[in-house]
Design a protein around this motif. Structure first.
Motif, PDB file in Angstrom:
ATOM      1  N   ILE A 175       0.851  -1.179   0.000  1.00 26.67           N
ATOM      2  CA  ILE A 175       0.000   0.000   0.000  1.00 26.67           C
ATOM      3  C   ILE A 175       0.892   1.234   0.000  1.00 26.67           C
ATOM      4  CG2 ILE A 175      -1.920  -1.129   1.192  1.00 26.67           C
ATOM      5  CD1 ILE A 175      -1.009   0.283   3.766  1.00 26.67           C
ATOM      6  N   PRO A 176       0.438   2.364  -0.572  1.00 23.19           N
ATOM      7  CA  PRO A 176       1.241   3.592  -0.530  1.00 23.19           C
ATOM      8  C   PRO A 176       1.234   4.189   0.869  1.00 23.19           C
ATOM      9  CG  PRO A 176      -0.872   4.018  -1.561  1.00 23.19           C
ATOM     10  CD  PRO A 176      -0.816   2.545  -1.342  1.00 23.19           C
ATOM     11  N   ALA A 177       2.351   4.799   1.245  1.00 24.07           N
ATOM     12  CA  ALA A 177       2.456   5.442   2.554  1.00 24.07           C
ATOM     13  C   ALA A 177       2.411   6.963   2.435  1.00 24.07           C
ATOM     14  CB  ALA A 177       3.737   5.011   3.257  1.00 24.07           C
ATOM     15  N   ARG A 178       2.456   7.472   1.193  1.00 20.50           N
ATOM     16  CA  ARG A 178       2.378   8.911   0.952  1.00 20.50           C
ATOM     17  C   ARG A 178       1.569   9.160  -0.307  1.00 20.50           C
ATOM     18  NH1 ARG A 178       8.465  10.934   1.490  1.00 20.50           N
ATOM     19  NH2 ARG A 178       8.126  11.167  -0.758  1.00 20.50           N
ATOM     20  N   ASP A 179       0.978  10.342  -0.407  1.00 12.94           N
ATOM     21  CA  ASP A 179       0.146  10.666  -1.566  1.00 12.94           C
ATOM     22  C   ASP A 179       0.943  10.647  -2.867  1.00 12.94           C
ATOM     23  OD1 ASP A 179      -2.093  10.904  -0.010  1.00 12.94           O
ATOM     24  OD2 ASP A 179      -2.002  13.095   0.146  1.00 12.94           O
ATOM     25  N   ASP A 180       2.240  10.997  -2.815  1.00 18.40           N
ATOM     26  CA  ASP A 180       3.041  11.024  -4.038  1.00 18.40           C
ATOM     27  C   ASP A 180       3.540   9.638  -4.433  1.00 18.40           C
ATOM     28  OD1 ASP A 180       5.004  10.486  -2.190  1.00 18.40           O
ATOM     29  OD2 ASP A 180       6.130  12.337  -2.520  1.00 18.40           O
TER      30      ASP A 180
END
Length: 319
Positions: A202-207
């Protein structure tokens, strides 16, 4: 050569719309012939006919198969060379790390490649957003072909907006040769990848420059349940999307935008959540404002609430 020049883009679009283009018009855009996007008209040598966009993209993706095979062999070799170290690591720690942080696109992709190589039976993915770029589709095709060749099943969730992307549809057609199912929803959670229900990303930051690799059984099982709930609500790619019918000139997409506007989301956030670009989102907002007779953004929120559109949607969902 991988890109079309501006003249090439214009002429190829004209050729697709009209069915052919004069050979003389193509001289300023040699890229069209270099990329084999046009072929001679058998009835008239002065004209050229376009190759369908989906077929052209599939033809350009085909040479990647050799690279896919080479990378697959490399992955096997690397796995074999690291196997002794993996055994030592397992003995020393006693358990696999439950959460691993990967920083940077290269490290994230490398971790996903490892999980793909280790996968034995199933891949579940959630891919929010609209149509994909050629680079993204090429990377996805490499992983997907690897999965197909090994007989692994794959289920992917996109957003409805990919139905307007010829590149994504061409990718889906290639992937359909394996045990692959694709469905779409209007709105999705953030990106998610699950392998064998044992490891998830899963992504940990929006970018998306930082990702989490999750191997805790409880966390992974929770994400599997989230995926399955979304999957049951989603529509197969080859079926019509489940947009609500227009009400008083306001489409289902525009009512979804209206709901997010009332919740206080800005244009960029609404576009991201519905998988469309900001320009398209603002065009829908303008049509919504015109339908409701709004003269300002502040007035639009009031008119949405007074119109009863959102209450009608809620009633439709309950029935």
């Amino acid at each position: 050569m991988t890109d079309l020049c501006d003249d090439g883009k214009r002429l190829y679009a004209d050729a697709l719309r009209l069915g052919r283009v004069a050979r003389a018009e193509v001289r300023p855009a040699p890229c069209l012939l270099e990329l084999a996007l046009l072929h001679p008209d058998p009835d008239d040598p002065n004209w050229l006919r376009p190759v369908p966009a989906a077929a052209a993209l599939a033809q350009r993706l085909h040479p990647l198969e050799r690279e896919i095979q080479e990378r697959r062999h490399l992955a096997i070799e690397l796995t074999d060379s690291f196997e002794p170290f993996m055994a030592i690591s397992a003995q020393s720690t006693g358990e696999t790390n439950a959460v691993t942080v990967h920083e940077g696109i290269d490290r994230i992709n490398a971790a996903i490649e490892r999980a793909t190589a280790e996968c034995r039976s199933e891949v579940l993915t959630v891919q929010p957003g609209g149509g994909r770029s050629e680079h993204v589709l090429s990377t996805a095709l490499k992983r997907g072909q690897n999965v197909i060749e090994r007989g692994i099943s794959m289920r992917t969730l996109y957003q409805h907006t990919v139905r307007h992307s010829q590149g994504t549809l061409a990718y889906a057609e290639i992937m359909a040769k394996g045990k692959v199912e694709i469905r779409t929803l209007e709105e999705l959670i953030e990106r998610l990848m699950i392998f064998d229900r044992e490891v998830a990303f899963i992504p940990a930051r929006d970018d998306r420059q930082v990702a989490l690799e999750l191997r805790h059984p409880g966390l992974v099982e929770y994400l599997v349940k989230v995926f399955e709930q979304l999957w049951r609500r989603a529509v197969p790619l080859l079926e019509e999307p489940a947009y609500a019918p227009p009400i008083d000139g306001v489409t289902g997409v525009q009512r979804s935008i209206a709901k997010l506007l009332v919740e206080g989301h800005v244009d960029e956030a609404i576009a991201r959540r519905l998988g469309m670009n900001v320009r398209t989102c603002r065009a829908h907002i303008a049509k919504l404002a015109a339908a409701l007779g709004s003269g300002s953004r502040a007035q639009l929120g009031y008119l949405i609430a007074r119109s009863g559109l959102l209450e009608q949607d809620q009633q439709d969902q309950e029935h």
